[in-house]
Design a protein around this motif. Sequence first.
Motif, PDB file in Angstrom:
ATOM      1  N   TYR A 109       0.824  -1.214   0.000  1.00  0.00           N
ATOM      2  CA  TYR A 109       0.000   0.000   0.000  1.00  0.00           C
ATOM      3  C   TYR A 109       0.857   1.263   0.000  1.00  0.00           C
ATOM      4  O   TYR A 109       0.533   2.236  -0.695  1.00  0.00           O
ATOM      5  N   LEU A 110       1.930   1.254   0.774  1.00  0.00           N
ATOM      6  CA  LEU A 110       2.824   2.417   0.779  1.00  0.00           C
ATOM      7  C   LEU A 110       3.475   2.616  -0.587  1.00  0.00           C
ATOM      8  O   LEU A 110       3.622   3.749  -1.054  1.00  0.00           O
ATOM      9  N   THR A 111       3.862   1.530  -1.236  1.00  0.00           N
ATOM     10  CA  THR A 111       4.465   1.625  -2.564  1.00  0.00           C
ATOM     11  C   THR A 111       3.456   2.133  -3.588  1.00  0.00           C
ATOM     12  O   THR A 111       3.787   2.968  -4.439  1.00  0.00           O
ATOM     13  N   LEU A 112       2.224   1.664  -3.515  1.00  0.00           N
ATOM     14  CA  LEU A 112       1.194   2.139  -4.439  1.00  0.00           C
ATOM     15  C   LEU A 112       0.913   3.627  -4.231  1.00  0.00           C
ATOM     16  O   LEU A 112       0.727   4.378  -5.196  1.00  0.00           O
ATOM     17  N   ALA A 113       0.897   4.065  -2.978  1.00  0.00           N
ATOM     18  CA  ALA A 113       0.705   5.494  -2.701  1.00  0.00           C
ATOM     19  C   ALA A 113       1.879   6.307  -3.239  1.00  0.00           C
ATOM     20  O   ALA A 113       1.696   7.398  -3.802  1.00  0.00           O
ATOM     21  N   GLY A 114       3.088   5.787  -3.086  1.00  0.00           N
ATOM     22  CA  GLY A 114       4.258   6.450  -3.648  1.00  0.00           C
ATOM     23  C   GLY A 114       4.199   6.526  -5.158  1.00  0.00           C
ATOM     24  O   GLY A 114       4.588   7.532  -5.759  1.00  0.00           O
ATOM     25  N   ASN A 115       3.696   5.463  -5.798  1.00  0.00           N
ATOM     26  CA  ASN A 115       3.527   5.478  -7.253  1.00  0.00           C
ATOM     27  C   ASN A 115       2.587   6.595  -7.689  1.00  0.00           C
ATOM     28  O   ASN A 115       2.854   7.304  -8.662  1.00  0.00           O
ATOM     29  N   ILE A 116       1.487   6.736  -6.982  1.00  0.00           N
ATOM     30  CA  ILE A 116       0.514   7.770  -7.342  1.00  0.00           C
ATOM     31  C   ILE A 116       1.147   9.152  -7.238  1.00  0.00           C
ATOM     32  O   ILE A 116       0.994   9.983  -8.134  1.00  0.00           O
ATOM     33  N   VAL A 117       1.891   9.401  -6.170  1.00  0.00           N
ATOM     34  CA  VAL A 117       2.530  10.709  -5.989  1.00  0.00           C
ATOM     35  C   VAL A 117       3.555  10.968  -7.094  1.00  0.00           C
ATOM     36  O   VAL A 117       3.591  12.051  -7.689  1.00  0.00           O
ATOM     37  N   VAL A 118       4.381   9.986  -7.397  1.00  0.00           N
ATOM     38  CA  VAL A 118       5.423  10.169  -8.413  1.00  0.00           C
ATOM     39  C   VAL A 118       4.813  10.420  -9.782  1.00  0.00           C
ATOM     40  O   VAL A 118       5.222  11.337 -10.505  1.00  0.00           O
ATOM     41  N   TYR A 119       3.818   9.645 -10.158  1.00  0.00           N
ATOM     42  CA  TYR A 119       3.249   9.807 -11.499  1.00  0.00           C
ATOM     43  C   TYR A 119       2.399  11.067 -11.623  1.00  0.00           C
ATOM     44  O   TYR A 119       2.336  11.664 -12.707  1.00  0.00           O
ATOM     45  N   LEU A 120       1.759  11.504 -10.563  1.00  0.00           N
ATOM     46  CA  LEU A 120       1.076  12.803 -10.606  1.00  0.00           C
ATOM     47  C   LEU A 120       2.083  13.938 -10.762  1.00  0.00           C
ATOM     48  O   LEU A 120       1.816  14.927 -11.458  1.00  0.00           O
ATOM     49  N   THR A 121       3.240  13.791 -10.141  1.00  0.00           N
ATOM     50  CA  THR A 121       4.305  14.787 -10.312  1.00  0.00           C
ATOM     51  C   THR A 121       4.798  14.804 -11.744  1.00  0.00           C
ATOM     52  O   THR A 121       5.020  15.873 -12.329  1.00  0.00           O
ATOM     53  N   TYR A 122       4.978  13.637 -12.348  1.00  0.00           N
ATOM     54  CA  TYR A 122       5.380  13.561 -13.758  1.00  0.00           C
ATOM     55  C   TYR A 122       4.356  14.237 -14.664  1.00  0.00           C
ATOM     56  O   TYR A 122       4.717  14.979 -15.574  1.00  0.00           O
ATOM     57  N   ILE A 123       3.084  13.967 -14.425  1.00  0.00           N
ATOM     58  CA  ILE A 123       2.037  14.575 -15.252  1.00  0.00           C
ATOM     59  C   ILE A 123       2.068  16.089 -15.113  1.00  0.00           C
ATOM     60  O   ILE A 123       1.995  16.815 -16.104  1.00  0.00           O
ATOM     61  N   GLY A 124       2.182  16.573 -13.901  1.00  0.00           N
ATOM     62  CA  GLY A 124       2.262  18.018 -13.694  1.00  0.00           C
ATOM     63  C   GLY A 124       3.463  18.630 -14.377  1.00  0.00           C
ATOM     64  O   GLY A 124       3.378  19.711 -14.967  1.00  0.00           O
ATOM     65  N   PHE A 125       4.598  17.950 -14.332  1.00  0.00           N
ATOM     66  CA  PHE A 125       5.803  18.456 -14.982  1.00  0.00           C
ATOM     67  C   PHE A 125       5.625  18.536 -16.487  1.00  0.00           C
ATOM     68  O   PHE A 125       5.934  19.553 -17.120  1.00  0.00           O
ATOM     69  N   PHE A 126       5.112  17.470 -17.108  1.00  0.00           N
ATOM     70  CA  PHE A 126       4.962  17.474 -18.558  1.00  0.00           C
ATOM     71  C   PHE A 126       3.900  18.459 -19.028  1.00  0.00           C
ATOM     72  O   PHE A 126       4.057  19.079 -20.077  1.00  0.00           O
ATOM     73  N   VAL A 127       2.824  18.609 -18.264  1.00  0.00           N
ATOM     74  CA  VAL A 127       1.792  19.588 -18.645  1.00  0.00           C
ATOM     75  C   VAL A 127       2.364  20.999 -18.567  1.00  0.00           C
ATOM     76  O   VAL A 127       2.149  21.820 -19.455  1.00  0.00           O
ATOM     77  N   THR A 128       3.113  21.279 -17.527  1.00  0.00           N
ATOM     78  CA  THR A 128       3.708  22.608 -17.379  1.00  0.00           C
ATOM     79  C   THR A 128       4.793  22.854 -18.416  1.00  0.00           C
ATOM     80  O   THR A 128       4.877  23.938 -18.995  1.00  0.00           O
ATOM     81  N   LEU A 129       5.604  21.865 -18.691  1.00  0.00           N
ATOM     82  CA  LEU A 129       6.725  22.031 -19.605  1.00  0.00           C
ATOM     83  C   LEU A 129       6.288  22.244 -21.046  1.00  0.00           C
ATOM     84  O   LEU A 129       6.875  23.054 -21.761  1.00  0.00           O
ATOM     85  N   TYR A 130       5.248  21.562 -21.466  1.00  0.00           N
ATOM     86  CA  TYR A 130       4.860  21.609 -22.874  1.00  0.00           C
ATOM     87  C   TYR A 130       3.643  22.482 -23.154  1.00  0.00           C
ATOM     88  O   TYR A 130       2.998  22.327 -24.174  1.00  0.00           O
ATOM     89  N   GLN A 131       3.333  23.412 -22.269  1.00  0.00           N
ATOM     90  CA  GLN A 131       2.286  24.380 -22.561  1.00  0.00           C
ATOM     91  C   GLN A 131       2.862  25.440 -23.486  1.00  0.00           C
ATOM     92  O   GLN A 131       3.967  25.941 -23.276  1.00  0.00           O
ATOM     93  N   ASP A 132       2.104  25.792 -24.512  1.00  0.00           N
ATOM     94  CA  ASP A 132       2.587  26.775 -25.479  1.00  0.00           C
ATOM     95  C   ASP A 132       2.510  28.203 -24.961  1.00  0.00           C
ATOM     96  O   ASP A 132       3.351  29.021 -25.298  1.00  0.00           O
TER      97      ASP A 132
END
Length: 116
Positions: A86-109
């Motif tokens: 459960y702790l690993t799954l929660a960590g996965n969610i945090v890491v991948y939400l961070t990735y999504i936020g980074f890519f959305v912010t980085l590739y906004q025109d």
Amino acid sequence: MTLVILACALPNYGAWWPFTVVLFYILAPLPTIIARRYTEHTGASSANMDLAIFITMGFVISSFVLPITLARAPAKAPAIQWGACYLTLAGNIVVYLTYIGFFVTLYQDESDYGMW
């Protein structure tokens, strides 16, 4: 990362197997980054990007399936405890939400962050 390290280091859980998902954290953004660089310079079709997203989703799903598999098999003495899973799954969610936020912010025109 703190949740994944806790899943490994807490005394009741005591196994470092959950830390193997860090390999997926490193590999997951690479296909998308490579495909974006290739399609920006050559103007190639979106088939490259579709393949990169498919490979990235394979890494993401694998990082969620691995802790569940480790917690279930073998049935009599699983490799990790469910709490570590459960702790690993929660960590996965945090890491991948961070990735999504980074890519959305980085590739906004329209934002200034697109200069990176």
